[in-house]
Design a protein around this motif. Sequence first.
Motif, mmCIF file in Angstrom:
data_model
loop_
_atom_site.group_PDB
_atom_site.id
_atom_site.type_symbol
_atom_site.label_atom_id
_atom_site.label_comp_id
_atom_site.label_asym_id
_atom_site.label_seq_id
_atom_site.Cartn_x
_atom_site.Cartn_y
_atom_site.Cartn_z
ATOM 1 N N ALA A 30 -7.454 -4.545 7.094
ATOM 2 C CA ALA A 30 -7.323 -4.560 5.785
ATOM 3 C C ALA A 30 -7.946 -3.607 4.814
ATOM 4 C CB ALA A 30 -8.061 -6.003 5.228
ATOM 5 N N ASN A 105 -10.571 -2.809 0.718
ATOM 6 C CA ASN A 105 -10.754 -4.149 1.297
ATOM 7 C C ASN A 105 -11.681 -4.927 0.413
ATOM 8 O OD1 ASN A 105 -11.020 -6.255 3.055
ATOM 9 N ND2 ASN A 105 -12.104 -5.080 4.601
ATOM 10 N N ARG A 229 -3.307 -5.638 2.912
ATOM 11 C CA ARG A 229 -3.277 -5.289 4.391
ATOM 12 C C ARG A 229 -2.891 -3.696 4.510
ATOM 13 N NH1 ARG A 229 -5.631 -9.066 6.418
ATOM 14 N NH2 ARG A 229 -4.858 -8.120 8.509
#
Length: 270
Positions: A30, A105, A229
């Motif tokens: 991520a 992230n 992602r």
Amino acid sequence: MSFFTSLSGMKNAETDLRVISHNIANAETAGFKKSNANFSDLVASGSASDPRRTPGIGATVASINQDFSLGPIEQTGRSLDIAINGGGFFATANPISGDLNFTRNGGFVLNASGQLTDSNGDLVQSFPVDANGNATSNVPGNTVVPITNAAGSGLSSITIDRRGVVTAAYSDGTTQPVAEIALASFASTNGLRSLGQSKWEQTGASGPAEFGEPGIGNFGELLSGTLERSNVDLAEEMVALLTAQRNFQANARAIDTATAISQTVLNLQR
């Protein structure tokens, strides 16, 4: 000289393979941003040399740049998973040194003290807000959610809206805005130094961090219940991997050819 020219090509192909392998290994990480290796040629020349008869002497690594394009957004359904739909970075502070790092992230957690942290325990930075959820300062600080409200009721849930406003809900049915997630931007994102764990730190090349509110100016809105992602495209990386392998093989074959020619010349001298 042909040996060293081909050797430089092999070393560059190896570097390319390492960069591509790193991208592939983090295809499911991520907030990860892929890198691209760039190369430049080397020429042995001087002011007195004939430009029409100047040979090349190989290649070298010019730069390894990171691609900060937006990765795909994945639904997780978890309220503390946050993705940035646009530009900007989350800022997190080391709880001991206070040093700031930056990440895409947004997989956050709430610790026992009510501090909003990332998975490594670094403290998420936010702006203080008033009772209406409007930021009262442009200087970010640690995000702390009161575990109990003024009436003594315990925390039951937390929500984060697209503006980054963190709202705490308590067991007595009351709600309270407690902070607004701060986002950071840089004059040159390519100047950021990668630290691993999908984190970067500012450098002289990146310029200092400029903080702002989500959804304003060049800062993206926040999407709760989602994560960004990796932006690695496995199909592209596999094609690049085959190309780098062919480049390595071609340079190795050139060394074999140079060796055979040298052996032939040595045999002629006997």
